[in-house]
Design an enzyme around this catalytic site. Structure first.
Site, short mmCIF file in Angstrom:
data_model
loop_
_atom_site.label_atom_id
_atom_site.label_comp_id
_atom_site.label_asym_id
_atom_site.label_seq_id
_atom_site.Cartn_x
_atom_site.Cartn_y
_atom_site.Cartn_z
CE LYS A 113 -67.72 50.67 29.02
NZ LYS A 113 -68.19 49.36 28.42
C1 LIG Z 1 -67.50 48.28 28.06
C2 LIG Z 1 -67.71 46.89 27.76
C3 LIG Z 1 -66.63 46.01 27.79
C4 LIG Z 1 -65.24 46.02 27.70
O1 LIG Z 1 -64.60 46.52 28.94
P1 LIG Z 1 -63.09 47.43 28.85
O2 LIG Z 1 -63.15 48.06 30.20
O3 LIG Z 1 -63.46 48.41 27.87
O4 LIG Z 1 -62.27 46.38 28.72
C5 LIG Z 1 -67.28 44.63 27.74
N1 LIG Z 1 -68.58 44.05 27.85
C6 LIG Z 1 -69.49 45.35 28.04
C7 LIG Z 1 -70.73 44.99 28.08
C8 LIG Z 1 -69.21 46.66 28.08
O5 LIG Z 1 -70.09 47.55 28.15
#
Ligand SMILES: *Cc1c(COP(=O)(O)O)cnc(C)c1O
Length: 467
Positions: A113
């Site tokens: 993120k």
């Molecule tokens: C947010 C997240 C995901 C999922 O990603 P999306 O964009 O919601 O599909 C997978 N792994 C981790 C570690 C995350 O923080």
């Protein structure tokens, strides 16, 4: 480049206008009126760029109301060593059996993120300063998103963050990460309740339109278009690093929850990036895997959503999914609206007649990974290669393995580092995940947060006192 809504009820708007908004006014999601197409010669000319340079090229296709030199400055500030612990920003790490990790977790909170959020922090500050206004981000987090937002927005001009988290329900590492921030524009509010109750308070205050306007409340949730745009960059980066020739194909495997990450891969493919397959991996909460297997989209209730050992993928409905359905339904807002109307009425919609197109036209395939798969995958990858992967990435590796083809690199998106999820790592390999050197003293830092009973009015009072 103008933006429209998947439901057809918004006049085309510029990037900066949609940047600070959540849903479109008609309840849909925003998308570019048309996607830029990248030809093979342009793609080849990007091979020598560093990550920030590539981000400038790609983001300038979507953002034409910020001068290019300013955009280049924002990209360089977001994607630099010091913020990211790898000089490549996104390193590729070969595993075994044709798999390679795309290292998206070198940022400050050790999860992917940061890739979008770091750019968002820069562009928020830029647009708010230009417009001489301020914004107060109000959000709820169970861990990853909230901390990525706080690290991206700490110390930024014109923006404050008020983040609700469930008191006593995050891991010690996640708590230390968020609560140790001392910046005066970051406010951590620990609510005596569960995540859903934090979310309800945010919704109640944001739905009070008078209050929202008076206190300039905003959000940084996963439907934000700027986040998706910033994520498109690393699919191009992965392709450029994993190939040597024009037109060479690669596949990507993506641990998925809200469908934001893999949506960016879909858009990169639609822009002409030579992507063979997009492999969607879910955990036990397999709403999306079920859709790509059957064509039926059936979100779950909160009660039917399992708490798993890849918690950032524990979603009941996938907030970005509507943007893919828009493409699938030939960009017809009336058909998209009809699907979501049916969803509201009947709790599901059925596109099973289109299921063959998911792979043939869009390259999508899917699979599920369970707790046992996760442990087994973490253990075997560690044993065979010495690389320790986190539980979410393990879901990606597990599902990817079934789709590896000779001569086609399979890039698995590394969505977090194992240090964040040491309990599961301990279970898998009998020892703790190493904590990166610069974070080893994190647990000893003083923490700053306010504890509050689970009442909307208490949070409202807090905002009034601090804004
Ligand atoms: C947010 C997240 C995901 C999922 O990603 P999306 O964009 O919601 O599909 C997978 N792994 C981790 C570690 C995350 O923080």
């Amino acid at each position: 480049m103008k933006y429209l809504s998947t439901r057809g009820g918004m006049e085309p708007q510029s990037f900066s206008d949609i940047l600070l908004e959540g849903l479109a006014p008609d309840g849909g999601l925003t998308l570019p009126v048309s996607l830029p197409v990248i030809d093979a010669a342009t793609l080849e000319s990007w091979r020598s760029l560093d990550y920030a340079g590539l981000a400038t090229e790609i983001l300038s296709l979507f953002i034409d109301d910020i001068p290019r030199q300013d955009l280049a400055r924002l990209s360089a500030a977001a994607y630099r060593e010091g913020v990211f612990s790898s000089s490549a920003i996104v390193p590729l790490k070969p595993l075994n059996q044709g798999l390679t990790l795309l290292g998206l977790s070198e940022g400050p909170t050790l999860a992917f993120k940061d890739m979008a959020m770091q750019f968002l922090g820069q562009v928020f500050e830029y647009v708010l300063t230009q417009r001489k206004t301020t914004l107060n981000i109000l959000g709820a987090t169970s861990g990853d998103t909230g901390s990525a937002a706080e690290y991206a927005l700490r110390g930024k001009q014109g923006v404050s963050v008020f983040m609700l988290s469930p008191y006593g329900r995050m891991s010690a590492f996640q708590r230390a990460q968020m609560y140790s921030l001392q910046d005066s524009n970051i406010h951590n509010i620990a609510i005596k309740g569960v995540f859903d109750e934090c979310q309800d308070i945010v919704k109640a205050l944001s739905n009070d339109l008078e209050f929202k306007a008076a206190y300039k409340l905003g959000a940084v949730n996963s439907i934000n278009w700027a986040r998706i745009a910033a994520q498109i960059v690393y699919y191009f980066w992965g392709w450029l690093r994993a190939t040597t020739m024009p037109g060479q194909q690669v596949s990507f495997a993506v641990p998925s929850g809200n469908f934001g990450n893999i949506l960016a891969g879909h858009l990169a493919r639609q822009m002409g990036l030579p992507v063979r397959r997009l492999v969607l991996a879910t955990n036990e909460n397999n709403v999306l895997e079920e859709f790509f297997r059957t064509g039926i989209y059936r979100p779950r209730s909160a009660a039917d959503t399992h708490a798993t050992s890849s918690p950032s993928m524990d979603i009941s409905r996938a907030s970005n999914f509507e943007r893919f359905i828009y493409d699938l339904l030939d960009q017809d807002p009336a058909r998209v609206s009809a699907c979501w109307a049916q969803l509201a009425q009947e709790g599901e919609f059925d596109l099973s007649d289109m299921q063959p197109l998911f792979e043939s036209r869009y390259g999508f395939v899917s699979g599920v990974s369970s707790h046992a798969d996760r442990l087994q995958t973490i253990q075997s990858v560690y044993q065979d290669t010495g690389v320790l992967i986190d539980p979410h990435t393990a879901d990606g590796v597990k599902v990817a393995a079934a789709y590896v083809e000779p001569g086609i690199p399979m890039l698995v998106l590394e969505t977090a580092l194992p240090a964040k999820f040491s309990e599961t790592i301990q279970q898998a390999i009998g020892q703790e995940a190493p904590v990166p050197a610069h974070l080893q003293s994190l647990a000893d830092l003083p923490q700053r947060f306010d504890v509050m009973d689970c009442q909307t009015e208490l949070v409202r009072d807090y905002l009034v006192r601090h804004i």
